[in-house]
Design a protein around this motif. Structure first.
Motif, PDB file in Angstrom:
ATOM      1  N   SER A  37      23.039  -3.661  19.363  1.00  0.00           N
ATOM      2  CA  SER A  37      22.715  -4.804  18.500  1.00  0.00           C
ATOM      3  C   SER A  37      23.983  -5.474  17.986  1.00  0.00           C
ATOM      4  N   LYS A  40      16.234  -9.718  19.882  1.00  0.00           N
ATOM      5  CA  LYS A  40      17.165  -8.771  20.491  1.00  0.00           C
ATOM      6  C   LYS A  40      17.168  -7.460  19.712  1.00  0.00           C
ATOM      7  N   VAL A  41      17.274  -7.581  18.388  1.00  0.00           N
ATOM      8  CA  VAL A  41      17.323  -6.386  17.539  1.00  0.00           C
ATOM      9  C   VAL A  41      15.999  -5.615  17.636  1.00  0.00           C
ATOM     10  N   ASN A  48      15.950  -3.649  20.908  1.00  0.00           N
ATOM     11  CA  ASN A  48      16.828  -2.470  20.852  1.00  0.00           C
ATOM     12  C   ASN A  48      16.260  -1.381  19.964  1.00  0.00           C
ATOM     13  N   SER A  55      16.636  -2.089  11.487  1.00  0.00           N
ATOM     14  CA  SER A  55      16.587  -3.398  12.162  1.00  0.00           C
ATOM     15  C   SER A  55      17.283  -4.446  11.308  1.00  0.00           C
ATOM     16  N   SER A  74      20.919  -4.114  11.415  1.00  0.00           N
ATOM     17  CA  SER A  74      21.431  -4.553  12.729  1.00  0.00           C
ATOM     18  C   SER A  74      21.633  -6.065  12.745  1.00  0.00           C
TER      19      SER A  74
END
Lengths: 260, 259
Positions: free
Chosen positions: A72, A102-103, A106, A149, A152
């Motif tokens: 991340s 994206k986060v 991941n 999250s 990140s």
């Protein structure tokens, strides 16, 4: 609804591209296994009755944090290297939505680390584990994922400002594991370090997870920790929003998105 | 000889010049020190002890992983990325010299990092090093770094045959951490694990330095360091053999820069 679609499709793409990278595969698949072995061997003669919670949760958390640090946080740098940072920055879908996707990708994928850590303990050391309060553990787990999250996203924004992401993502891995007490209680750290650990949301997430598997479960302490975790994470969301606005302004004025 | 040192310096400089001095110091001192502190605090909690001599020694030796494994291990990966592999192979220079010059300054940096880590860790965790023979300690550090650099180069050559080096290097760093006896006694490992620990660098030098704190038997100390040096030399030799073999295959198949 459109934003949700963007988040879901970005998350799916992110899962595929993350799995293609050998570093992420190490963090995701090998890291929880080797950390479990290391922590088990270090704790096995400790005569602590709750040592398995330090081994399984500790190894899972360490691997989860590594995934965050090396994916991340590093995604911005990868986009910059591939020449796509300005494209996703200017995309109509919105940079923040894409980063959130994206986060999310991941972090969802990184949840496997806990399963791997648990499986390693079970298969290699044949240890019996029982969870006395599965609902509380599940709640703690969901809050942990949410909290990680948010941090990140925060890190991803922060690292937009530098080209030396690789240096910073290496340098934040161990200090956070140390200060947030991933494998030992943060309370054993020297007094001057404790304020640092208290302002970091992973400290509370780790404490919440550990409380939920503790033999001496204290519901009052559990809810208090949960409340603090939600509060600190909320603060991070506000700070992240503020940071995004500042960075966006700076990047547009200085035009240094890819060359700073 | 002069050319060897020039090449060694250039090779080192090319890897480090991206960093400013403060960033270099952060990467070479603060980060390793924090890693050492983490494992020592963990050992203090898991073993419920205040005497952390063993862990300060073991983890200070492990600090070389950053330099010897990650830096040296990614050498050929970097050469490939910069398109220099063909020039390296076509150069009239012996391949062993190419390997050795890449290890020289890395080895020196590793010696400094380990020594710094040991003394800083000792001060932080109240390890009394005033009684140990410092000459023997430095000898052990130099021999250990020689062996670790050889191991790092050996691993780095796999960068010529795989694009999964990040996985390989990180995995190897954990192999060292688990099997070299820095964080828990080797006797806890199963037989296969103990065999691995005898084949990797650092195991013997950590054992030798631990002896300095518990009463050194000089013959045993020397024997351990000789074995460690032998392991290091073995890895340099294997690196040379491996690079020759890979080079030959790559020339024949025309796959030097592809996998």
């Amino acid at each position: 609804m459109k934003e949700l679609n963007v988040i879901v499709s970005t998350a799916l793409l992110q899962i595929k591209s993350s799995l293609a990278r050998s570093m992420f595969r190490f963090c995701l698949l090998a890291n929880p296994v080797v950390n479990t072995v290391l922590l088990y061997e270090m704790f096995v003669n400790s005569q602590r009755e709750d040592f398995l919670s330090y081994v399984v949760l500790g190894a899972g958390l360490m691997a989860l944090w590594s995934c965050i640090c090396f994916s991340s946080a590093g995604d911005i740098n990868r986009e910059r290297y591939n020449g796509t940072l300005s494209l996703i920055y200017m995309a109509p879908a919105g940079f923040r939505t894409i980063i959130a996707g994206k986060v999310a990708g991941n972090t969802i994928l990184s949840m496997i680390t806990f399963l791997l850590s648990f499986a390693t303990t079970k298969i290699l050391f044949d240890v019996r584990m029982e969870v006395a309060h599965p609902i509380y553990l599940l709640t703690a787990f969901i809050c942990t994922i949410g909290s990680f999250s948010v941090i990140s996203v925060f890190l991803a924004y922060l690292l937009t400002l530098s080209r030396k992401t690789q240096l910073y993502m290496n340098c934040i891995e161990i200090p956070v594991i140390l200060v947030c007490g991933f494998v030992f209680p943060a309370d054993i750290l020297p007094v001057f370090l404790r304020p640092v650990s208290y302002v970091l949301s992973p400290t509370w997430a780790v404490k919440l997870l550990r409380l939920s598997v503790s033999d001496t479960f204290n519901i009052r302490e559990y809810y208090l920790t949960l409340l603090i975790l939600v509060g600190v994470t909320g603060l991070y969301i506000l700070l992240g929003h503020f940071l995004a606005v500042v960075i966006e302004r700076q990047v547009r004025i200085a035009a240094t998105l890819e060359v700073n | 000889m002069r050319r060897f040192f020039t090449l060694a310096w250039l090779s080192y400089k090319s890897r480090q010049s991206i960093f400013r001095l403060d960033e270099f110091l952060c990467l070479e001192t603060i980060y390793p020190l924090l890693t050492l502190i983490f494992y020592c605090v963990l050992a203090s909690y898991s073993y419920n002890t205040d005497n952390l001599t063993r862990w300060v020694v073991g983890n200070s030796f492990l600090l070389c992983v950053n330099t010897c494994i990650f830096t040296l291990g990614s050498t050929f990966m970097a050469e490939r990325a910069y398109g220099c592999i063909r020039s390296l192979v076509a150069a009239p220079e012996g391949k062993l010299l190419i390997i050795l010059h890449k290890g020289l300054f890395t080895c020196i940096t590793a010696v400094v990092t380990v020594t710094f880590g040991f003394f800083a860790g000792s001060l932080l965790f109240q390890v009394n090093f005033s009684q140990i023979n410092l000459l023997l300690f430095f000898t052990a550090v130099i021999v250990a770094m020689f062996a670790a650099a050889g191991f790092g180069l050996f691993i780095g050559i796999f960068g010529l045959i795989t694009d999964q080096m990040h996985f390989v290097l990180n995995f190897i760093s954990y192999i060292l951490m688990i099997f070299c006896g820095a964080n828990f006694p080797i006797s806890q490992l199963p037989i296969a694990g103990r065999l691995i620990s005898r084949l990797i660098p650092l195991t013997r030098s950590i054992e030798a330095v631990n002896m300095l704190f518990s009463g050194v038997i000089i013959e045993k100390f020397v024997m351990l360091l000789l074995q460690e040096a032998g392991i290091g030399a073995g890895y340099y030799f294997l690196s040379w053999l491996l690079i020759k073999g890979i080079e030959k295959t790559a020339r024949r198949k025309g796959t030097l820069e592809v996998f």
